[in-house]
Design an enzyme around this catalytic site. Structure first.
Site, PDB file in Angstrom:
ATOM      1  N   HIS A 125      -3.174   3.547   7.647  1.00 29.26           N
ATOM      2  CA  HIS A 125      -3.765   3.335   6.313  1.00 29.26           C
ATOM      3  C   HIS A 125      -3.093   2.182   5.575  1.00 29.26           C
ATOM      4  O   HIS A 125      -1.870   2.027   5.594  1.00 29.26           O
ATOM      5  CB  HIS A 125      -3.811   4.621   5.489  1.00 29.26           C
ATOM      6  CG  HIS A 125      -2.509   5.197   5.047  1.00 29.26           C
ATOM      7  ND1 HIS A 125      -1.916   4.846   3.855  1.00 29.26           N
ATOM      8  CD2 HIS A 125      -1.696   6.131   5.594  1.00 29.26           C
ATOM      9  CE1 HIS A 125      -0.802   5.552   3.697  1.00 29.26           C
ATOM     10  NE2 HIS A 125      -0.636   6.326   4.738  1.00 29.26           N
ATOM     11  N   ASP A 138       5.384   3.830   3.883  1.00 26.57           N
ATOM     12  CA  ASP A 138       4.231   4.689   4.141  1.00 26.57           C
ATOM     13  C   ASP A 138       3.004   3.976   3.577  1.00 26.57           C
ATOM     14  O   ASP A 138       2.800   3.999   2.380  1.00 26.57           O
ATOM     15  CB  ASP A 138       4.463   6.050   3.478  1.00 26.57           C
ATOM     16  CG  ASP A 138       3.230   6.933   3.472  1.00 26.57           C
ATOM     17  OD1 ASP A 138       2.279   6.633   4.195  1.00 26.57           O
ATOM     18  OD2 ASP A 138       3.232   7.925   2.706  1.00 26.57           O
ATOM     19  N   GLU A 186      -6.420   6.629   2.034  1.00 26.11           N
ATOM     20  CA  GLU A 186      -5.807   7.778   2.705  1.00 26.11           C
ATOM     21  C   GLU A 186      -5.071   8.650   1.701  1.00 26.11           C
ATOM     22  O   GLU A 186      -5.130   9.873   1.749  1.00 26.11           O
ATOM     23  CB  GLU A 186      -4.833   7.289   3.790  1.00 26.11           C
ATOM     24  CG  GLU A 186      -4.323   8.403   4.709  1.00 26.11           C
ATOM     25  CD  GLU A 186      -3.003   9.045   4.285  1.00 26.11           C
ATOM     26  OE1 GLU A 186      -2.564   9.987   4.955  1.00 26.11           O
ATOM     27  OE2 GLU A 186      -2.414   8.627   3.259  1.00 26.11           O
ATOM     28  N   ASP A 244       1.455   6.707  11.269  1.00 24.85           N
ATOM     29  CA  ASP A 244       1.794   6.851   9.848  1.00 24.85           C
ATOM     30  C   ASP A 244       3.313   6.881   9.706  1.00 24.85           C
ATOM     31  O   ASP A 244       4.049   6.636  10.655  1.00 24.85           O
ATOM     32  CB  ASP A 244       1.141   8.126   9.290  1.00 24.85           C
ATOM     33  CG  ASP A 244       0.775   7.987   7.817  1.00 24.85           C
ATOM     34  OD1 ASP A 244       1.574   7.382   7.070  1.00 24.85           O
ATOM     35  OD2 ASP A 244      -0.279   8.489   7.398  1.00 24.85           O
ATOM     36  N   HIS A 290       6.779   7.899  -1.225  1.00 25.81           N
ATOM     37  CA  HIS A 290       6.079   8.127  -2.502  1.00 25.81           C
ATOM     38  C   HIS A 290       7.047   8.034  -3.688  1.00 25.81           C
ATOM     39  O   HIS A 290       6.826   8.642  -4.727  1.00 25.81           O
ATOM     40  CB  HIS A 290       5.327   9.468  -2.517  1.00 25.81           C
ATOM     41  CG  HIS A 290       4.165   9.510  -1.555  1.00 25.81           C
ATOM     42  ND1 HIS A 290       3.032  10.278  -1.777  1.00 25.81           N
ATOM     43  CD2 HIS A 290       3.935   8.858  -0.398  1.00 25.81           C
ATOM     44  CE1 HIS A 290       2.187  10.100  -0.772  1.00 25.81           C
ATOM     45  NE2 HIS A 290       2.720   9.246   0.084  1.00 25.81           N
TER      46      HIS A 290
HETATM   47 ZN   LIG Z   1       0.907   7.780   4.910  1.00 22.55          ZN
END
Ligand SMILES: [Zn+2]
Length: 362
Positions: free
Chosen positions: A80, A185, A214, A237, A328
């Site tokens: 992604h 990520d 995603e 990923d 994140h």
């Molecule tokens: Zn990811």
């Protein structure tokens, strides 16, 4: 459409060129639904290596590269392009903006973080009340999203519009054998997939999907898998490593993956039960080629495999991730060695894939 292909694919490697490309990918801003900056880099990298390149209606980049063997499997590889971030939703007095989060973000991570806004990467900051002005009650409570603003400090700026995305302003850096960046990520997956397109083995038809959206529910992969109609799918990923000591200093026994332990093969996550034949095949491949691997522990989180495996009449799927700490958030950390193991494992697996993989019992 048809492009000139490089004639001699060979085993892909990760050196200075690939790390520089990862740096460009990580420093680009591509929050879900606004993946253009990464898409541009992907197109520039893959065009001359593909038989066909398409950008679909949602913005996925679909790359087809045909092999030469008979009875070739059609293998989808997905990574992604999007990252988590913010969307400016309302302008307030004095150059501050209300904003919403895009994708899974812990609000406690946000106060005081510098950000880049929009395609011009206009600098701003998610302001935080300074300690001078707080009382003990303030300090016992976390901020709410409603109380936070993005402050651009510029007066009225014509480069900023409502709907603009923003992301953490963290420039990529290499720390010895580690990499520190925002959006590892899944720029690690994107960079890996670019190398696989450039060095695709001839025994398969390689169907690469650089997917959008995603982080907001595996949306791009859903239509990409329908369009590509593959025999099986590998999803590339980055997954959280949870390998630091527990809060009281004791050993953490609930790791998800660990840095330095190699490519992470999924048995299951919250969106997919991996095809057991593909899991076995990956483990056998890693053992045979003496590549570092680990089994990602089942639990929360999901990858594009979650929507790919349910497409059409069902698509056998498995995910392979490079582990990274602190995904994140403003900065995550991954190991170069784990990235190399992941690229090697997926490449060796592709080279040895034949339709017999589906002849075995599950
Ligand atoms: Zn990811």
């Amino acid at each position: 459409m048809s492009q000139q292909k490089s004639s001699n694919p060979q085993r892909p490697t990760i050196g200075a060129t690939q790390i520089r490309l990862l740096e460009r990918l990580c420093n680009a801003c591509a929050i879900s639904g606004d993946e253009g900056e990464v898409r541009k880099i992907v197109l520039e990298q893959v065009r001359s290596h593909a038989d066909e390149v398409k950008v679909d209606a949602l913005g996925n980049v679909l790359v087809m590269r045909s092999g030469k063997a008979e009875n070739r499997l059609r293998v989808m590889l997905a990574a992604h392009m999007d990252e988590i971030g913010f969307m400016l939703t309302q302008a307030e007095e004095d150059s501050t903006y209300r904003f919403d989060t895009v994708g899974g973000i812990d609000i406690r991570q946000l106060a005081g973080k510098p950000v880049w806004i929009g395609h011009e990467h206009v600098p701003g900051v998610i302001g935080a009340k300074p300690i001078h002005l707080t009382d003990s009650d303030d300090r016992d409570h976390t901020f709410t999203l409603e109380s936070l603003r993005i402050d651009t400090g510029l007066g009225k700026n014509s480069k900023i519009q409502l709907g603009n995305r923003a992301t953490f302003a963290t420039a990529f850096s290499r720390l010895g054998g580690s990499l520190r960046a925002k959006a590892l990520d899944d720029r690690l997956g994107v960079a890996t997939l670019i190398e696989l397109v450039k060095n695709a083995p001839a025994n398969i038809d390689l169907l690469a999907a650089f997917t959008v959206q995603e982080e907001v529910g595996l949306r791009g992969a859903q239509v990409a898998a329908y369009a590509l109609n593959p025999d099986l799918a590998f999803v590339l990923d980055s997954t959280p490593a949870n390998d630091l000591p527990a809060w009281d200093g004791s050993e953490n026994t609930r790791y998800n993956t660990r840095l330095g332990a190699g490519a992470a093969i999924y048995l299951a996550d919250s969106s997919t039960l991996s095809d057991p034949r593909l899991v076995r095949f990956l483990i056998d491949t890693a053992e045979k080629h003496e590549l570092a691997y680990q089994i990602r522990q089942p639990g929360g989180g999901g990858t594009d495999a979650g929507s790919i495996h349910k497409q059409r009449a069902g698509i056998p799927s498995v995910s392979i991730s490079v582990p990274a700490r602190y995904p994140h958030t403003a900065a995550s950390i991954a190991r170069l060695a784990d990235w190399r193991s992941t690229l090697d494992l997926v490449y060796q697996a592709l080279c040895n894939l034949t339709p017999e993989i589906f002849a075995a019992d599950r």
